[in-house]
Scaffold this motif. Sequence first.
Motif, PDB file in Angstrom:
ATOM      1  N   ARG A 206       0.844  -1.184   0.000  1.00 54.02           N
ATOM      2  CA  ARG A 206       0.000   0.000   0.000  1.00 54.02           C
ATOM      3  C   ARG A 206       0.884   1.241   0.000  1.00 54.02           C
ATOM      4  O   ARG A 206       2.053   1.203   0.401  1.00 54.02           O
ATOM      5  N   SER A 207       0.306   2.342  -0.416  1.00 54.50           N
ATOM      6  CA  SER A 207       1.077   3.579  -0.531  1.00 54.50           C
ATOM      7  C   SER A 207       1.131   4.373   0.769  1.00 54.50           C
ATOM      8  O   SER A 207       1.991   5.229   0.942  1.00 54.50           O
ATOM      9  N   GLU A 208       0.223   4.062   1.707  1.00 57.04           N
ATOM     10  CA  GLU A 208       0.190   4.832   2.945  1.00 57.04           C
ATOM     11  C   GLU A 208       1.387   4.489   3.842  1.00 57.04           C
ATOM     12  O   GLU A 208       2.002   3.439   3.727  1.00 57.04           O
ATOM     13  N   GLU A 209       1.658   5.371   4.772  1.00 58.82           N
ATOM     14  CA  GLU A 209       2.713   5.127   5.750  1.00 58.82           C
ATOM     15  C   GLU A 209       2.361   3.916   6.606  1.00 58.82           C
ATOM     16  O   GLU A 209       1.194   3.678   6.929  1.00 58.82           O
ATOM     17  N   SER A 210       3.362   3.137   6.972  1.00 60.33           N
ATOM     18  CA  SER A 210       3.134   1.977   7.836  1.00 60.33           C
ATOM     19  C   SER A 210       2.498   2.421   9.149  1.00 60.33           C
ATOM     20  O   SER A 210       2.893   3.429   9.731  1.00 60.33           O
ATOM     21  N   SER A 211       1.516   1.649   9.608  1.00 61.61           N
ATOM     22  CA  SER A 211       0.818   1.980  10.846  1.00 61.61           C
ATOM     23  C   SER A 211       0.264   0.692  11.444  1.00 61.61           C
ATOM     24  O   SER A 211      -0.736   0.164  10.973  1.00 61.61           O
ATOM     25  N   GLY A 212       0.922   0.172  12.484  1.00 60.91           N
ATOM     26  CA  GLY A 212       0.483  -1.092  13.041  1.00 60.91           C
ATOM     27  C   GLY A 212       0.534  -2.174  11.985  1.00 60.91           C
ATOM     28  O   GLY A 212       1.525  -2.345  11.278  1.00 60.91           O
ATOM     29  N   TYR A 213      -0.568  -2.907  11.841  1.00 60.78           N
ATOM     30  CA  TYR A 213      -0.647  -3.939  10.810  1.00 60.78           C
ATOM     31  C   TYR A 213      -1.019  -3.352   9.449  1.00 60.78           C
ATOM     32  O   TYR A 213      -1.038  -4.061   8.447  1.00 60.78           O
ATOM     33  N   GLY A 214      -1.343  -2.051   9.435  1.00 64.56           N
ATOM     34  CA  GLY A 214      -1.812  -1.412   8.218  1.00 64.56           C
ATOM     35  C   GLY A 214      -0.743  -0.626   7.497  1.00 64.56           C
ATOM     36  O   GLY A 214       0.415  -0.554   7.905  1.00 64.56           O
ATOM     37  N   GLY A 215      -1.149  -0.010   6.401  1.00 63.16           N
ATOM     38  CA  GLY A 215      -0.238   0.795   5.608  1.00 63.16           C
ATOM     39  C   GLY A 215       0.771  -0.053   4.853  1.00 63.16           C
ATOM     40  O   GLY A 215       0.576  -1.248   4.629  1.00 63.16           O
ATOM     41  N   ALA A 216       1.868   0.585   4.447  1.00 60.25           N
ATOM     42  CA  ALA A 216       2.891  -0.106   3.644  1.00 60.25           C
ATOM     43  C   ALA A 216       3.544  -1.228   4.428  1.00 60.25           C
ATOM     44  O   ALA A 216       3.902  -1.057   5.601  1.00 60.25           O
ATOM     45  N   ARG A 217       3.704  -2.365   3.762  1.00 57.03           N
ATOM     46  CA  ARG A 217       4.441  -3.495   4.326  1.00 57.03           C
ATOM     47  C   ARG A 217       5.718  -3.638   3.504  1.00 57.03           C
ATOM     48  O   ARG A 217       5.675  -4.089   2.364  1.00 57.03           O
ATOM     49  N   HIS A 218       6.836  -3.230   4.096  1.00 56.10           N
ATOM     50  CA  HIS A 218       8.116  -3.232   3.383  1.00 56.10           C
ATOM     51  C   HIS A 218       8.786  -4.605   3.480  1.00 56.10           C
ATOM     52  O   HIS A 218       8.641  -5.309   4.474  1.00 56.10           O
ATOM     53  N   GLN A 219       9.537  -4.934   2.456  1.00 57.76           N
ATOM     54  CA  GLN A 219      10.196  -6.244   2.380  1.00 57.76           C
ATOM     55  C   GLN A 219      11.712  -6.069   2.423  1.00 57.76           C
ATOM     56  O   GLN A 219      12.397  -6.312   1.444  1.00 57.76           O
ATOM     57  N   TYR A 220      12.217  -5.668   3.544  1.00 52.67           N
ATOM     58  CA  TYR A 220      13.664  -5.489   3.654  1.00 52.67           C
ATOM     59  C   TYR A 220      14.385  -6.837   3.725  1.00 52.67           C
ATOM     60  O   TYR A 220      15.477  -7.003   3.192  1.00 52.67           O
ATOM     61  N   LEU A 221      13.800  -7.798   4.402  1.00 54.39           N
ATOM     62  CA  LEU A 221      14.435  -9.098   4.598  1.00 54.39           C
ATOM     63  C   LEU A 221      14.277  -9.990   3.383  1.00 54.39           C
ATOM     64  O   LEU A 221      13.231  -9.976   2.709  1.00 54.39           O
ATOM     65  N   ASP A 222      15.311 -10.796   3.115  1.00 58.52           N
ATOM     66  CA  ASP A 222      15.198 -11.807   2.066  1.00 58.52           C
ATOM     67  C   ASP A 222      14.330 -12.964   2.527  1.00 58.52           C
ATOM     68  O   ASP A 222      13.496 -13.473   1.777  1.00 58.52           O
ATOM     69  N   GLU A 223      14.537 -13.398   3.779  1.00 55.02           N
ATOM     70  CA  GLU A 223      13.820 -14.558   4.302  1.00 55.02           C
ATOM     71  C   GLU A 223      13.509 -14.373   5.784  1.00 55.02           C
ATOM     72  O   GLU A 223      14.217 -13.664   6.502  1.00 55.02           O
ATOM     73  N   ILE A 224      12.442 -15.047   6.206  1.00 56.23           N
ATOM     74  CA  ILE A 224      12.076 -15.139   7.622  1.00 56.23           C
ATOM     75  C   ILE A 224      11.917 -16.620   7.936  1.00 56.23           C
ATOM     76  O   ILE A 224      11.203 -17.341   7.232  1.00 56.23           O
ATOM     77  N   ARG A 225      12.586 -17.079   8.968  1.00 53.95           N
ATOM     78  CA  ARG A 225      12.462 -18.482   9.382  1.00 53.95           C
ATOM     79  C   ARG A 225      11.848 -18.531  10.784  1.00 53.95           C
ATOM     80  O   ARG A 225      12.369 -17.933  11.713  1.00 53.95           O
ATOM     81  N   PHE A 226      10.750 -19.256  10.888  1.00 56.32           N
ATOM     82  CA  PHE A 226      10.101 -19.485  12.172  1.00 56.32           C
ATOM     83  C   PHE A 226      10.534 -20.859  12.674  1.00 56.32           C
ATOM     84  O   PHE A 226      10.327 -21.870  11.999  1.00 56.32           O
ATOM     85  N   VAL A 227      11.146 -20.878  13.856  1.00 58.23           N
ATOM     86  CA  VAL A 227      11.732 -22.107  14.402  1.00 58.23           C
ATOM     87  C   VAL A 227      11.013 -22.468  15.698  1.00 58.23           C
ATOM     88  O   VAL A 227      10.973 -21.660  16.633  1.00 58.23           O
ATOM     89  N   PRO A 228      10.445 -23.675  15.795  1.00 62.62           N
ATOM     90  CA  PRO A 228       9.771 -24.057  17.036  1.00 62.62           C
ATOM     91  C   PRO A 228      10.772 -24.341  18.149  1.00 62.62           C
ATOM     92  O   PRO A 228      11.697 -25.133  17.989  1.00 62.62           O
ATOM     93  N   VAL A 229      10.582 -23.660  19.289  1.00 60.40           N
ATOM     94  CA  VAL A 229      11.413 -23.883  20.482  1.00 60.40           C
ATOM     95  C   VAL A 229      10.436 -24.041  21.653  1.00 60.40           C
ATOM     96  O   VAL A 229      10.122 -23.077  22.357  1.00 60.40           O
ATOM     97  N   PRO A 230       9.927 -25.249  21.861  1.00 67.52           N
ATOM     98  CA  PRO A 230       8.827 -25.433  22.815  1.00 67.52           C
ATOM     99  C   PRO A 230       9.183 -25.146  24.274  1.00 67.52           C
ATOM    100  O   PRO A 230       8.321 -24.702  25.028  1.00 67.52           O
ATOM    101  N   ASP A 231      10.416 -25.394  24.683  1.00 68.74           N
ATOM    102  CA  ASP A 231      10.761 -25.233  26.085  1.00 68.74           C
ATOM    103  C   ASP A 231      11.017 -23.761  26.415  1.00 68.74           C
ATOM    104  O   ASP A 231      11.898 -23.131  25.812  1.00 68.74           O
ATOM    105  N   PRO A 232      10.288 -23.179  27.363  1.00 68.20           N
ATOM    106  CA  PRO A 232      10.450 -21.746  27.655  1.00 68.20           C
ATOM    107  C   PRO A 232      11.838 -21.393  28.177  1.00 68.20           C
ATOM    108  O   PRO A 232      12.353 -20.306  27.880  1.00 68.20           O
ATOM    109  N   ASN A 233      12.444 -22.263  28.970  1.00 74.90           N
ATOM    110  CA  ASN A 233      13.793 -21.970  29.477  1.00 74.90           C
ATOM    111  C   ASN A 233      14.811 -21.957  28.349  1.00 74.90           C
ATOM    112  O   ASN A 233      15.760 -21.156  28.361  1.00 74.90           O
ATOM    113  N   THR A 234      14.605 -22.827  27.368  1.00 69.53           N
ATOM    114  CA  THR A 234      15.482 -22.818  26.196  1.00 69.53           C
ATOM    115  C   THR A 234      15.324 -21.519  25.422  1.00 69.53           C
ATOM    116  O   THR A 234      16.302 -20.953  24.920  1.00 69.53           O
TER     117      THR A 234
END
Length: 508
Positions: A206-234
Amino acid sequence: MKLKLAFLLATALIAAPHLSVAQEKGGVINVATIGEPPTLDPMVSTADLVGIVTQHIFETLYTFDKGWKVTPLLADSLPQISADGKTYTIKLRTGIKFHDGSDMTSDDVVASLNRWLKLASRGKQVAGFIDKIEAADPATVTISLKQPYAPLVSLLAFNNSAAIIIPSEKQDEPMKEFIGTGPYMLKERKADQYIQLARFTGYKPRSEESSGYGGARHQYLDEIRFVPVPDPNTRVEAAVSGQYDYVDSLPVESFDKVKASTASQPVLLKPFGFPVFVFNTAEGVTKNVAIRKAIRQALSMEDMMAAAFGSKDFYALDGNIYPSNFIWSTDAGVEGAYNVADPEAAATSAKAAGYKGEPIRILTSRQYEFHYKMAQVAAEYLKLAGFTVDLQVVDWATLTQRRTDKGLWDIYISHSPFLPEPALIGSLSTSSPGWWDTPARKASVDAFTSEVDPDKRVALWANVQKAMYDDVPLMKIGDFNAVAAKSTKLEGVDPAPWPYFWNASIKK
């Protein structure tokens, strides 16, 4: 609905983006999550973990800005609403491409919304109010209602049980191809190892300024990896060592330890939301409302919150579903029903209700450590009241699966952020696990959702809360703050209940 100004200034759940003038482009970040999401189809799950990951892949017609106001995302603008409140005309953005290269049109939107009405718990919440959804032209959709329904646009904006838009020919049940319009696309998923998202080069922000979940969503990163780490102490040790760029859901007692780290800093969301015990009202021993009330009568919310969060810097006792800094705050139904902590009286109430020693099956998970700590305290109070307790500790993905089966549980433990529209609370839907469906629910919820006047809706919400206390489909335990951690090298990530990583970049 607007939140009170004091709340926005004091808490800033979604702050204005901290984007520098020239953020670095490129790089990969690793995000530690509480576990493996049970699905990547956000329509069919209310699990926060699903929404956190999939909001980067899929998009909705609307979303929320930094002030929790609804703002357009795939829609070109807010809907035009007819004078009688029953027809919504939605203009779509043009030139939007799916990850498979096809163009998004109104046919895709109509097919997706119909799938949402059929499969999603929040869609089912809306379905009874919908007359028809039609494509007026390739860039216009009309939604015709049987009667006015005030929460409609907020439900279309929510990323939980989300009304995502996917290609009309990719409407499989269950979903087979994960093709959205989001800034990142699914590259690879290795169960219990990682979910790898790559920049979608065809994305049109979108052309608007980024605002919370709204507005422009910029893609600076090449990749995002979500890694499961179930243990809270870990997760805590990983945050301190800088093993991950972002670590979600840390025990609050780790705040000072993370703050002392040179690799990461804590992210505090204050107030975040409330832990909740959800009852099975459809089958089993807790189908009996008198037994549900006896269980509530036995419990000490104060002891559960203290065990879960330690310092009062991180929690507050409050039976109101919304705290005082929300316009929705009301004490309707609370007096005499919250934090009673009287096991002896509860034993008498349970016996009068016909309780005969049946096990109370409590589903919880250690991936959210505060859930487990509350469960332990609750179990001891219930035993003092003469209840037989079957505490079932499972991983979060298993819990979200089991809670859909009416025969497997009596209470499950969860939590929720404070949502801008109360109709977004899952338990208000009769199809949500718990299956609250009584005349009091129908009368109060229908009156609340069909009223479009904001001031009248505030008063009507009090009736809904009173029905929740009278029928006991759930128990709010208190208010709490949430802690996460982010690398000192990570920019453009602001506190949010469902952390997002468009706009994020790595300092070189």
